[in-house]
Design an enzyme around this catalytic site. Structure first.
Site, PDB file in Angstrom:
ATOM      1  CG  HIS A  43       0.011   0.118   2.470  1.00  0.00           C
ATOM      2  ND1 HIS A  43       0.675  -0.887   3.132  1.00  0.00           N
ATOM      3  CD2 HIS A  43       0.375   1.278   3.216  1.00  0.00           C
ATOM      4  CE1 HIS A  43       1.401  -0.368   4.177  1.00  0.00           C
ATOM      5  NE2 HIS A  43       1.206   0.988   4.377  1.00  0.00           N
ATOM      6  CG  HIS A 125       7.279   4.973   1.295  1.00  0.00           C
ATOM      7  ND1 HIS A 125       7.114   6.075   2.098  1.00  0.00           N
ATOM      8  CD2 HIS A 125       7.464   4.039   2.077  1.00  0.00           C
ATOM      9  CE1 HIS A 125       6.931   5.666   3.092  1.00  0.00           C
ATOM     10  NE2 HIS A 125       7.206   4.475   3.258  1.00  0.00           N
TER      11      HIS A 125
HETATM   12  P1  2AM Z   1       6.367   2.247   6.252  1.00  0.00           P
HETATM   13  O1  2AM Z   1       5.829   1.567   5.451  1.00  0.00           O
HETATM   14  O2  2AM Z   1       7.239   3.285   5.685  1.00  0.00           O
HETATM   15  O3  2AM Z   1       6.602   1.727   7.650  1.00  0.00           O
HETATM   16  C1  2AM Z   1       1.433   1.025   8.763  1.00  0.00           C
HETATM   17  O4  2AM Z   1       2.441   0.857   9.856  1.00  0.00           O
HETATM   18  C2  2AM Z   1       2.006   2.098   7.773  1.00  0.00           C
HETATM   19  O5  2AM Z   1       2.044   3.288   8.391  1.00  0.00           O
HETATM   20  C3  2AM Z   1       3.248   1.677   6.948  1.00  0.00           C
HETATM   21  O6  2AM Z   1       3.014   1.954   5.476  1.00  0.00           O
HETATM   22  C4  2AM Z   1       4.090   2.677   7.660  1.00  0.00           C
HETATM   23  O7  2AM Z   1       5.141   3.067   6.756  1.00  0.00           O
HETATM   24  C5  2AM Z   1       3.320   3.852   7.951  1.00  0.00           C
HETATM   25  N1  2AM Z   1       3.769   4.640   9.128  1.00  0.00           N
HETATM   26  C6  2AM Z   1       4.060   6.247   9.192  1.00  0.00           C
HETATM   27  N2  2AM Z   1       4.625   6.486  10.300  1.00  0.00           N
HETATM   28  C7  2AM Z   1       4.478   5.176  10.924  1.00  0.00           C
HETATM   29  C8  2AM Z   1       4.900   5.392  12.382  1.00  0.00           C
HETATM   30  N3  2AM Z   1       5.343   6.182  13.179  1.00  0.00           N
HETATM   31  N4  2AM Z   1       4.748   4.019  12.946  1.00  0.00           N
HETATM   32  C9  2AM Z   1       4.410   2.798  12.284  1.00  0.00           C
HETATM   33  N5  2AM Z   1       3.979   3.007  10.858  1.00  0.00           N
HETATM   34  C10 2AM Z   1       4.035   4.182  10.300  1.00  0.00           C
END
Ligand code: 2AM
Length: 176
Positions: A43, A125
């Protein structure tokens, strides 16, 4: 007392694109590079909400239902590695304005409702590998997939028996 759930707004990847991405990933990365994110979990996060009460989730979903943002297409033509969180990601070199505006709107509503928002700039991303804390050999380019965004969704991050699953709770259309 109401339970809290770990929630985030994101763009889903269509099933066909999920399959193309995981096939390319399997062909392009060493097994040691990191833990592959499950196809159904791919996603693009628009706004991370953190642990949210049911009452707050209802407020945020009401706000989401009133958003009228346009549909857009983005090209997944960028690739990178963030060693500190250990993420290898797929991104875009030219983020459409409509994507940036939708993310900004959701993030500001989240902040106004008490959901901490990172001060880091939004970098759209799709996380491909996790636990990638060591140097990773990245392929020179990506197949430049197009992602047509027609809707956005609210997801719950569930952790059960050592596995993370992103459950789609609700989706809202973007306006054609
Ligand atoms: P990431 O893929 O770069 O880890 C669920 O966790 C989604 O929320 C993921 O896509 C994650 O990004 C994003 N996300 C953004 N901030 C976050 C945080 N502080 N902790 C966990 N997930 C975060």
């Amino acid at each position: 007392m109401s339970e809290s759930r770990r929630l985030f707004f994101a763009l889903p990847l269509p099933t066909k694109l999920q399959k193309q991405v995981i096939q390319w990933r399997a062909d392009s990365f060493e097994a040691e590079a990191g833990r592959p994110v499950a196809a159904a979990n791919l996603h693009l996060t628009l706004a991370f909400l953190g642990d949210v009460s049911d009452a707050k989730a209802r407020v945020l979903s009401g706000i989401a239902s009133r958003i009228t943002s346009p549909t857009f297409s983005l090209t997944l033509d960028d690739l990178g590695h963030w060693p500190r969180p250990g993420v290898v990601w797929l991104g875009t070199r030219r983020a459409p304005l409509a994507l940036l505006q939708l993310a900004s709107l959701l993030r500001s509503h989240a902040a106004r409702n008490g959901c901490y928002q990172s001060t880091l700039p939004f970098h759209p991303h799709v996380s491909l590998l996790r636990g990638a804390t060591r140097p990773v050999a990245l392929p020179a380019s990506t197949p430049e997939w197009q992602l047509d965004a027609n809707e956005f969704s609210l997801y719950e991050s569930q952790y059960h028996q050592g596995r993370t699953r992103y459950q789609c709770l609700q989706s809202w259309p973007l306006v054609a």
